[in-house]
Motif scaffolding. Structure first.
Motif, PDB file in Angstrom:
ATOM      1  N   THR A   1      -1.928  33.130 -54.686  1.00 48.52           N
ATOM      2  CA  THR A   1      -2.876  32.921 -55.787  1.00 48.52           C
ATOM      3  C   THR A   1      -2.167  32.536 -57.084  1.00 48.52           C
ATOM      4  OG1 THR A   1      -2.872  35.278 -56.338  1.00 48.52           O
ATOM      5  CG2 THR A   1      -4.562  34.503 -54.790  1.00 48.52           C
ATOM      6  N   ALA A   2      -0.920  32.032 -56.962  1.00 52.49           N
ATOM      7  CA  ALA A   2      -0.168  31.605 -58.148  1.00 52.49           C
ATOM      8  C   ALA A   2      -0.277  30.098 -58.325  1.00 52.49           C
ATOM      9  CB  ALA A   2       1.296  32.015 -58.017  1.00 52.49           C
ATOM     10  N   PHE A   3      -0.393  29.679 -59.569  1.00 56.76           N
ATOM     11  CA  PHE A   3      -0.382  28.263 -59.942  1.00 56.76           C
ATOM     12  C   PHE A   3       0.938  28.016 -60.660  1.00 56.76           C
ATOM     13  CE2 PHE A   3      -1.219  24.498 -62.378  1.00 56.76           C
ATOM     14  CZ  PHE A   3      -2.162  23.784 -61.655  1.00 56.76           C
ATOM     15  N   TYR A   4       1.683  26.989 -60.248  1.00 52.67           N
ATOM     16  CA  TYR A   4       3.031  26.780 -60.770  1.00 52.67           C
ATOM     17  C   TYR A   4       3.106  25.622 -61.756  1.00 52.67           C
ATOM     18  CZ  TYR A   4       4.383  29.808 -56.914  1.00 52.67           C
ATOM     19  OH  TYR A   4       4.489  30.867 -56.063  1.00 52.67           O
ATOM     20  N   LEU A   5       3.947  25.826 -62.758  1.00 52.75           N
ATOM     21  CA  LEU A   5       4.322  24.753 -63.678  1.00 52.75           C
ATOM     22  C   LEU A   5       5.836  24.667 -63.764  1.00 52.75           C
ATOM     23  CD1 LEU A   5       2.039  25.040 -66.876  1.00 52.75           C
ATOM     24  CD2 LEU A   5       1.721  23.563 -64.890  1.00 52.75           C
ATOM     25  N   THR A   6       6.353  23.456 -63.867  1.00 54.47           N
ATOM     26  CA  THR A   6       7.752  23.209 -64.172  1.00 54.47           C
ATOM     27  C   THR A   6       7.854  22.757 -65.629  1.00 54.47           C
ATOM     28  OG1 THR A   6       7.554  20.906 -63.496  1.00 54.47           O
ATOM     29  CG2 THR A   6       8.178  22.505 -61.783  1.00 54.47           C
ATOM     30  N   ASP A   7       9.068  22.488 -66.092  1.00 59.24           N
ATOM     31  CA  ASP A   7       9.219  21.959 -67.449  1.00 59.24           C
ATOM     32  C   ASP A   7       8.404  20.675 -67.621  1.00 59.24           C
ATOM     33  OD1 ASP A   7      10.966  24.013 -67.977  1.00 59.24           O
ATOM     34  OD2 ASP A   7      12.695  22.744 -68.429  1.00 59.24           O
ATOM     35  N   PHE A   8       8.529  19.780 -66.649  1.00 56.54           N
ATOM     36  CA  PHE A   8       7.816  18.503 -66.735  1.00 56.54           C
ATOM     37  C   PHE A   8       6.309  18.724 -66.801  1.00 56.54           C
ATOM     38  CE2 PHE A   8       5.675  14.837 -64.836  1.00 56.54           C
ATOM     39  CZ  PHE A   8       6.194  13.793 -65.581  1.00 56.54           C
ATOM     40  N   LEU A   9       5.786  19.597 -65.951  1.00 56.03           N
ATOM     41  CA  LEU A   9       4.338  19.816 -65.922  1.00 56.03           C
ATOM     42  C   LEU A   9       3.851  20.580 -67.147  1.00 56.03           C
ATOM     43  CD1 LEU A   9       3.713  20.553 -62.150  1.00 56.03           C
ATOM     44  CD2 LEU A   9       3.106  18.502 -63.446  1.00 56.03           C
ATOM     45  N   ALA A  10       4.707  21.383 -67.750  1.00 55.32           N
ATOM     46  CA  ALA A  10       4.324  22.028 -69.004  1.00 55.32           C
ATOM     47  C   ALA A  10       4.125  20.981 -70.095  1.00 55.32           C
ATOM     48  CB  ALA A  10       5.380  23.048 -69.428  1.00 55.32           C
ATOM     49  N   ARG A  11       4.939  19.926 -70.034  1.00 53.05           N
ATOM     50  CA  ARG A  11       4.789  18.836 -71.013  1.00 53.05           C
ATOM     51  C   ARG A  11       3.640  17.907 -70.664  1.00 53.05           C
ATOM     52  NH1 ARG A  11      10.544  18.683 -70.255  1.00 53.05           N
ATOM     53  NH2 ARG A  11      10.261  16.861 -68.896  1.00 53.05           N
ATOM     54  N   GLN A  12       3.344  17.760 -69.372  1.00 56.80           N
ATOM     55  CA  GLN A  12       2.373  16.772 -68.910  1.00 56.80           C
ATOM     56  C   GLN A  12       1.149  17.425 -68.254  1.00 56.80           C
ATOM     57  OE1 GLN A  12       3.371  14.006 -70.640  1.00 56.80           O
ATOM     58  NE2 GLN A  12       2.929  12.791 -68.834  1.00 56.80           N
ATOM     59  N   PHE A  13       0.797  18.599 -68.697  1.00 55.22           N
ATOM     60  CA  PHE A  13      -0.300  19.356 -68.088  1.00 55.22           C
ATOM     61  C   PHE A  13      -1.620  18.596 -68.112  1.00 55.22           C
ATOM     62  CE2 PHE A  13      -3.760  22.518 -68.398  1.00 55.22           C
ATOM     63  CZ  PHE A  13      -3.543  23.218 -67.226  1.00 55.22           C
TER      64      PHE A  13
ATOM     65  N   LEU B   1      -0.461  32.138 -63.641  1.00 51.54           N
ATOM     66  CA  LEU B   1       0.311  30.918 -63.765  1.00 51.54           C
ATOM     67  C   LEU B   1       1.780  31.311 -63.849  1.00 51.54           C
ATOM     68  CD1 LEU B   1      -0.321  27.820 -65.967  1.00 51.54           C
ATOM     69  CD2 LEU B   1       1.902  28.951 -66.056  1.00 51.54           C
ATOM     70  N   VAL B   2       2.596  30.749 -62.972  1.00 54.53           N
ATOM     71  CA  VAL B   2       4.034  31.001 -62.981  1.00 54.53           C
ATOM     72  C   VAL B   2       4.728  29.777 -63.561  1.00 54.53           C
ATOM     73  CG1 VAL B   2       6.096  31.457 -61.605  1.00 54.53           C
ATOM     74  CG2 VAL B   2       3.920  32.539 -60.986  1.00 54.53           C
ATOM     75  N   TYR B   3       5.353  29.970 -64.711  1.00 55.69           N
ATOM     76  CA  TYR B   3       6.117  28.888 -65.328  1.00 55.69           C
ATOM     77  C   TYR B   3       7.558  29.000 -64.862  1.00 55.69           C
ATOM     78  CZ  TYR B   3       8.852  26.521 -68.970  1.00 55.69           C
ATOM     79  OH  TYR B   3       9.755  25.745 -69.637  1.00 55.69           O
ATOM     80  N   GLN B   4       7.988  28.047 -64.045  1.00 54.62           N
ATOM     81  CA  GLN B   4       9.365  27.983 -63.577  1.00 54.62           C
ATOM     82  C   GLN B   4      10.162  27.186 -64.600  1.00 54.62           C
ATOM     83  OE1 GLN B   4       8.682  26.116 -59.741  1.00 54.62           O
ATOM     84  NE2 GLN B   4       9.054  28.060 -58.713  1.00 54.62           N
ATOM     85  N   ALA B   5      10.912  27.884 -65.419  1.00 54.56           N
ATOM     86  CA  ALA B   5      11.633  27.245 -66.519  1.00 54.56           C
ATOM     87  C   ALA B   5      12.973  26.700 -66.039  1.00 54.56           C
ATOM     88  CB  ALA B   5      11.849  28.234 -67.655  1.00 54.56           C
ATOM     89  N   GLN B   6      13.128  25.388 -66.113  1.00 54.53           N
ATOM     90  CA  GLN B   6      14.418  24.792 -65.798  1.00 54.53           C
ATOM     91  C   GLN B   6      15.384  24.923 -66.973  1.00 54.53           C
ATOM     92  OE1 GLN B   6      11.429  22.691 -64.500  1.00 54.53           O
ATOM     93  NE2 GLN B   6      11.939  24.374 -63.132  1.00 54.53           N
TER      94      GLN B   6
ATOM     95  N   GLN C   1      12.807  32.109 -65.054  1.00 57.53           N
ATOM     96  CA  GLN C   1      13.927  31.208 -65.321  1.00 57.53           C
ATOM     97  C   GLN C   1      14.583  30.821 -64.001  1.00 57.53           C
ATOM     98  OE1 GLN C   1      14.930  30.313 -68.658  1.00 57.53           O
ATOM     99  NE2 GLN C   1      16.068  28.711 -67.580  1.00 57.53           N
ATOM    100  N   THR C   2      14.394  29.579 -63.589  1.00 59.03           N
ATOM    101  CA  THR C   2      14.924  29.136 -62.302  1.00 59.03           C
ATOM    102  C   THR C   2      16.154  28.256 -62.423  1.00 59.03           C
ATOM    103  OG1 THR C   2      13.566  27.124 -62.221  1.00 59.03           O
ATOM    104  CG2 THR C   2      12.604  29.155 -61.315  1.00 59.03           C
ATOM    105  N   GLY C   3      16.333  27.604 -63.582  1.00 60.93           N
ATOM    106  CA  GLY C   3      17.348  26.573 -63.643  1.00 60.93           C
ATOM    107  C   GLY C   3      16.980  25.443 -62.692  1.00 60.93           C
TER     108      GLY C   3
END
Length: 221
Positions: A133-145, A172-177, A202-204
């Motif tokens: 039930t988690a929705f994921y965002l990466t750095d790119f998707l945080a900018r381009q949501f 919402l899980v923000y995977q921070a690169q 923080q995933t790198g």
């Protein structure tokens, strides 16, 4: 070392990215959503023998188009490089991209999607059913949501549909690169708009970095 100018997100979304070809022996064919991360790794590690071309990131809205786009890119560039690697996970192609890469004799990064390889495929798989039930965002998707989520779903015009789309999600899980407070703020704002709890992880670069490091030292067969 002076690296290449980072492409802007709108161009990566709609057009992709092609670096000028000079003397590189390896070509990476990647999703536009990974361009910044790959260019950063290339610069930091001195992988000057690796060239990069990216397909438009917006293909993820139409995953049925990804396999053919990758096949076309391999055919277009094959004669110019000693080796080609595909920096896409399965990405919703239902195994078709893997089958195409095997047929073409090119290797692709392992994993079901970028959320998995950014966290590390083993670590991501270990979550099991805990994150269905988690929705994921990466750095790119945080900018381009808006371009990838809000507008394609029509929520900019019909915000009342939010519960229909996201009612089964819990967080919402923000995977921070990167460690970027502004992107964290944007990701938190996305969670609020979706009505979800927020978690920052923080995933790198995860398995993206280790895979590229392996490819960088491979000898062409």
């Amino acid at each position: 070392m002076t690296g290449p100018k980072m492409p802007d997100d709108d161009s990566l979304t709609r057009k992709g990215y092609v670096a000028p070809h000079s003397t590189e022996s390896i070509l990476l064919i990647a999703c536009g959503a990974l361009a910044r991360e790959i260019l950063d790794l290339k610069e930091r590690n001195g992988w000057d023998h690796m060239a990069l071309t990216c397909l438009p990131a917006i293909l993820h809205v139409h995953p049925e188009k990804i396999t053919q786009a990758v096949e076309d890119a391999v055919a277009k560039h094959r004669a110019s490089y000693d080796c080609i690697y595909v920096v896409y996970a399965d990405c919703g192609t239902g195994g078709l991209l893997q089958a195409a890469c095997e047929r073409l004799g090119v290797e692709m990064i392992e994993g079901p999607h970028c959320y998995s390889f950014f966290e590390g495929n083993s670590a991501f798989a270990a979550h099991g059913d805990d994150e269905t039930t988690a929705f994921y965002l990466t750095d790119f998707l945080a900018r381009q949501f808006d371009a990838f989520v809000w507008k394609p779903l029509g929520l900019d015009r019909h915000p009342d549909l939010r519960e229909m789309y996201f009612g089964n999600y819990t967080k919402l899980v923000y995977q921070a690169q990167t460690d970027n407070p502004e992107l964290t703020r944007r990701a938190q704002e996305c969670a609020e708009r979706m009505g979800l709890a927020f978690e920052r992880r923080q995933t790198g670069y995860g398995d993206l970095e280790t895979t590229l490091a392996d490819w960088a030292v491979r000898k062409p067969e």
